[in-house]
Design a protein around this motif. Sequence first.
Motif, PDB file in Angstrom:
ATOM      1  N   PHE A  62       0.733  -1.040   0.033  1.00  0.00           N
ATOM      2  CA  PHE A  62       0.190  -0.163  -0.117  1.00  0.00           C
ATOM      3  C   PHE A  62       0.896   1.276  -0.180  1.00  0.00           C
ATOM      4  O   PHE A  62       1.879   1.318   0.481  1.00  0.00           O
ATOM      5  CB  PHE A  62      -1.001   0.013   1.412  1.00  0.00           C
ATOM      6  CG  PHE A  62      -1.905  -1.092   1.279  1.00  0.00           C
ATOM      7  CD1 PHE A  62      -2.489  -1.603  -0.002  1.00  0.00           C
ATOM      8  CD2 PHE A  62      -2.701  -1.171   2.328  1.00  0.00           C
ATOM      9  CE1 PHE A  62      -3.470  -2.346  -0.017  1.00  0.00           C
ATOM     10  CE2 PHE A  62      -3.862  -2.166   2.533  1.00  0.00           C
ATOM     11  CZ  PHE A  62      -4.400  -2.660   1.107  1.00  0.00           C
ATOM     12  N   GLY A  63       0.395   2.348  -0.539  1.00  0.00           N
ATOM     13  CA  GLY A  63       1.042   3.474  -0.671  1.00  0.00           C
ATOM     14  C   GLY A  63       0.588   4.395   0.380  1.00  0.00           C
ATOM     15  O   GLY A  63      -0.277   3.999   1.488  1.00  0.00           O
ATOM     16  N   HIS A  68      -2.960   6.605   4.602  1.00  0.00           N
ATOM     17  CA  HIS A  68      -3.706   7.716   5.068  1.00  0.00           C
ATOM     18  C   HIS A  68      -5.140   7.212   5.474  1.00  0.00           C
ATOM     19  O   HIS A  68      -5.728   7.721   6.686  1.00  0.00           O
ATOM     20  CB  HIS A  68      -3.828   8.679   3.913  1.00  0.00           C
ATOM     21  CG  HIS A  68      -4.921   9.958   4.621  1.00  0.00           C
ATOM     22  ND1 HIS A  68      -5.907  10.150   3.892  1.00  0.00           N
ATOM     23  CD2 HIS A  68      -4.305  10.808   5.379  1.00  0.00           C
ATOM     24  CE1 HIS A  68      -6.374  11.198   4.488  1.00  0.00           C
ATOM     25  NE2 HIS A  68      -5.512  11.815   5.393  1.00  0.00           N
ATOM     26  N   VAL A  69      -5.650   6.410   5.003  1.00  0.00           N
ATOM     27  CA  VAL A  69      -7.289   5.948   5.030  1.00  0.00           C
ATOM     28  C   VAL A  69      -7.212   4.971   6.641  1.00  0.00           C
ATOM     29  O   VAL A  69      -8.140   5.145   7.417  1.00  0.00           O
ATOM     30  CB  VAL A  69      -7.750   5.291   4.159  1.00  0.00           C
ATOM     31  CG1 VAL A  69      -9.040   4.637   4.323  1.00  0.00           C
ATOM     32  CG2 VAL A  69      -8.009   5.953   2.683  1.00  0.00           C
ATOM     33  N   SER A  79      -4.670  15.769   6.809  1.00  0.00           N
ATOM     34  CA  SER A  79      -4.624  16.136   5.425  1.00  0.00           C
ATOM     35  C   SER A  79      -3.885  14.943   4.517  1.00  0.00           C
ATOM     36  O   SER A  79      -2.955  14.496   5.160  1.00  0.00           O
ATOM     37  CB  SER A  79      -4.431  17.414   5.140  1.00  0.00           C
ATOM     38  OG  SER A  79      -3.236  17.623   5.340  1.00  0.00           O
ATOM     39  N   THR A  80      -4.027  15.029   3.178  1.00  0.00           N
ATOM     40  CA  THR A  80      -3.416  13.920   2.549  1.00  0.00           C
ATOM     41  C   THR A  80      -1.883  14.612   2.310  1.00  0.00           C
ATOM     42  O   THR A  80      -1.041  13.862   2.088  1.00  0.00           O
ATOM     43  CB  THR A  80      -4.113  13.777   1.378  1.00  0.00           C
ATOM     44  OG1 THR A  80      -4.462  15.019   0.389  1.00  0.00           O
ATOM     45  CG2 THR A  80      -5.191  12.860   1.224  1.00  0.00           C
ATOM     46  N   ALA A  83       0.096  13.703   5.299  1.00  0.00           N
ATOM     47  CA  ALA A  83       0.503  12.187   5.127  1.00  0.00           C
ATOM     48  C   ALA A  83       1.401  11.952   3.890  1.00  0.00           C
ATOM     49  O   ALA A  83       2.388  11.266   4.332  1.00  0.00           O
ATOM     50  CB  ALA A  83      -0.904  11.397   4.660  1.00  0.00           C
ATOM     51  N   LEU A  84       1.559  12.832   2.901  1.00  0.00           N
ATOM     52  CA  LEU A  84       2.398  12.369   2.007  1.00  0.00           C
ATOM     53  C   LEU A  84       3.699  13.119   2.517  1.00  0.00           C
ATOM     54  O   LEU A  84       4.936  12.439   2.452  1.00  0.00           O
ATOM     55  CB  LEU A  84       2.139  13.352   0.819  1.00  0.00           C
ATOM     56  CG  LEU A  84       3.047  13.476  -0.336  1.00  0.00           C
ATOM     57  CD1 LEU A  84       3.435  12.007  -0.999  1.00  0.00           C
ATOM     58  CD2 LEU A  84       2.815  14.337  -1.555  1.00  0.00           C
ATOM     59  N   ARG A  85       3.839  14.119   3.235  1.00  0.00           N
ATOM     60  CA  ARG A  85       5.119  14.559   3.719  1.00  0.00           C
ATOM     61  C   ARG A  85       5.647  13.555   4.687  1.00  0.00           C
ATOM     62  O   ARG A  85       6.942  13.567   4.761  1.00  0.00           O
ATOM     63  CB  ARG A  85       4.823  16.200   4.753  1.00  0.00           C
ATOM     64  CG  ARG A  85       6.225  16.579   5.078  1.00  0.00           C
ATOM     65  CD  ARG A  85       5.764  17.839   5.922  1.00  0.00           C
ATOM     66  NE  ARG A  85       4.785  18.014   6.936  1.00  0.00           N
ATOM     67  CZ  ARG A  85       4.900  17.502   8.158  1.00  0.00           C
ATOM     68  NH1 ARG A  85       6.021  16.954   8.464  1.00  0.00           N
ATOM     69  NH2 ARG A  85       3.959  17.229   9.147  1.00  0.00           N
ATOM     70  N   LEU A  86       4.916  12.910   5.557  1.00  0.00           N
ATOM     71  CA  LEU A  86       5.542  12.179   6.586  1.00  0.00           C
ATOM     72  C   LEU A  86       5.761  10.846   5.977  1.00  0.00           C
ATOM     73  O   LEU A  86       6.863  10.032   6.336  1.00  0.00           O
ATOM     74  CB  LEU A  86       4.348  11.775   7.573  1.00  0.00           C
ATOM     75  CG  LEU A  86       4.136  13.052   8.544  1.00  0.00           C
ATOM     76  CD1 LEU A  86       2.733  12.574   9.511  1.00  0.00           C
ATOM     77  CD2 LEU A  86       5.078  13.545   9.532  1.00  0.00           C
ATOM     78  N   TRP A  87       5.003  10.734   4.878  1.00  0.00           N
ATOM     79  CA  TRP A  87       5.500   9.315   4.060  1.00  0.00           C
ATOM     80  C   TRP A  87       6.957   9.419   3.470  1.00  0.00           C
ATOM     81  O   TRP A  87       7.683   8.478   3.528  1.00  0.00           O
ATOM     82  CB  TRP A  87       4.572   8.976   2.881  1.00  0.00           C
ATOM     83  CG  TRP A  87       4.872   7.556   2.257  1.00  0.00           C
ATOM     84  CD1 TRP A  87       5.070   7.692   1.027  1.00  0.00           C
ATOM     85  CD2 TRP A  87       4.437   6.384   2.685  1.00  0.00           C
ATOM     86  NE1 TRP A  87       5.251   6.444   0.660  1.00  0.00           N
ATOM     87  CE2 TRP A  87       4.593   5.555   1.645  1.00  0.00           C
ATOM     88  CE3 TRP A  87       3.799   5.775   3.722  1.00  0.00           C
ATOM     89  CZ2 TRP A  87       4.245   4.322   1.659  1.00  0.00           C
ATOM     90  CZ3 TRP A  87       3.465   4.579   3.788  1.00  0.00           C
ATOM     91  CH2 TRP A  87       3.693   3.752   2.676  1.00  0.00           C
TER      92      TRP A  87
END
Length: 89
Positions: A62-63, A68-69, A79-80, A83-87
């Motif tokens: 999973f990405g 995030h979900v 926020s997404t 989530a992207l920044r932390l990912w």
Amino acid sequence: MVSAQARRRQVAYARQRGVSSRRACALLAVARSTLGYESRLAAKDAPVVAAMRELSAQYPHFGYRRIHVFLGRRGHAMSTDRALRLWRQ
């Protein structure tokens, strides 16, 4: 553009060389108020990053969007973009 963290390192280097903090800030065009600043973002993000690592180990295919979900279901609403920044970290 140089980050605030890099500018603080430059001032610290100048202070090691015997320059006062006021003089070093003036020479490097750094506001003296930035020297005492410590970001609280890492402490705020630590539980979310730990949960994200756990979920990504459990579901390696999973990405960030699906993780995030799952985080939202666990009570980590965000926020997404966050989530992207932390990912990416």
